[in-house]
Design an enzyme around this catalytic site. Structure first.
Site, PDB file in Angstrom:
ATOM      1  N   SER A   1       0.850  -1.192   0.000  1.00 57.04           N
ATOM      2  CA  SER A   1       0.000   0.000   0.000  1.00 57.04           C
ATOM      3  C   SER A   1       0.883   1.239   0.000  1.00 57.04           C
ATOM      4  CB  SER A   1      -0.895   0.006   1.244  1.00 57.04           C
ATOM      5  OG  SER A   1      -1.582   1.239   1.382  1.00 57.04           O
TER       6      SER A   1
ATOM      7  N   TYR B   1      -2.031  -0.305  10.578  1.00 62.22           N
ATOM      8  CA  TYR B   1      -2.138  -0.708   9.172  1.00 62.22           C
ATOM      9  C   TYR B   1      -0.904  -0.265   8.398  1.00 62.22           C
ATOM     10  CZ  TYR B   1      -3.779  -1.085   4.378  1.00 62.22           C
ATOM     11  OH  TYR B   1      -3.894  -1.405   3.049  1.00 62.22           O
TER      12      TYR B   1
END
Length: 264
Positions: free
Chosen positions: A144, A157
């Site tokens: 990501s 995250y």
């Protein structure tokens, strides 16, 4: 049909929806055999039936909770036993819960670490000897842009995706000389059900609606690079440019982008 993918067996985790589902479809469209793994047996069965009907590709699937290390290890062993050598691996499974650290639930933190990091390490660790034995293969890790730029409410995250990128970069240097390609895919927001768990309020999803990536396009791009030497795939490209500027001037970027960083 892509001759590089034709006849190849590709294990895809998190294959029951979103990017994972489209990855399976595109692998099959190119003549490869997608091997699917996820928690939802019902969804996997539907996807496998659809692929077999449209492309004539028999599509094995395995129900497994990737947050359960013992269960996932046994499932990988079963996959290897039933299919022999695996040619490609796409570590796609991932979850998020956006919250300030002080307000976070430990079970959510533990599950993010288990699915996003530990299961990815586990899958790679168990399949890598098979790939090295055959002297070829491709490992693609879905990371990501959050792994390059951390923002409030995504500390855990972002940390998991930092870990994925670091692991991917080191692994690449270890195994590329031995014939194994390794690629990280660094994505911005993608229009999937991911945000229903990450932010049930829907506020963040609404704030990034205009810049969301199409999961079908993401999957198409990833499958197009299968079994080719490619260090990274960054989507969207403008966000990758931003991460490069951030790495050079983080304090300035954090001040300038404070409003955007606090949209969660």
């Amino acid at each position: 049909m892509n001759e590089r993918v034709k006849g190849k067996k590709v294990l895809i985790t998190g294959a029951s929806s979103g990017i994972g589902e489209f990855l399976a479809i595109h692998v099959a469209r190119e003549g490869g055999t997608p091997i699917l793994a996820a928690r939802s047996a019902h969804k996997l069965e539907i996807i496998a039936e659809k692929i077999e009907e449209v492309f004539g590709i028999q599509t094995p699937w395995y129900k497994a909770d990737l947050s359960n290390d013992a269960e996932w290890k046994d499932t990988i062993d079963r996959i290897c036993y039933e299919h022999g050598s695996i040619d490609g691996l796409i570590n796609n499974a991932g979850i998020a819960v956006f919250d300030n650290v002080v307000e976070s639930n430990w079970q959510d933190i533990d599950r993010m670490l288990s699915v996003n990091v530990k299961s990815l390490f586990r899958t790679t660790h168990q399949l890598l000897p098979h790939l090295l034995h055959h002297g070829e293969g491709h490992i693609i890790n879905i990371a990501s842009q959050a792994g390059k730029i951390a923002t409030p409410k995504s500390a855990v995250y972002s940390a998991t995706k930092h870990a994925v990128i670091g692991f991917t970069n080191a692994l690449r240097m270890e195994v590329e000389p031995k014939g194994i390609y390794v690629t990280s895919v660094n994505l911005g927001p993608v229009r999937t059900k991911f945000f229903q768990q990450a932010d049930p309020s829907g506020k963040y999803e609404k704030s990034v609606d205009k810049i969301m990536l199409d999961p079908n396009r993401v999957a198409r791009t990833v499958v197009d690079c299968l079994f080719t030497k490619q260090r990274e795939i960054n989507m969207p490209s403008w966000m990758d440019s931003g991460s490069k500027v951030y790495s050079l001037a983080p304090v300035t970027m954090e001040k300038l982008m404070q409003k955007q960083f606090n949209k969660k």
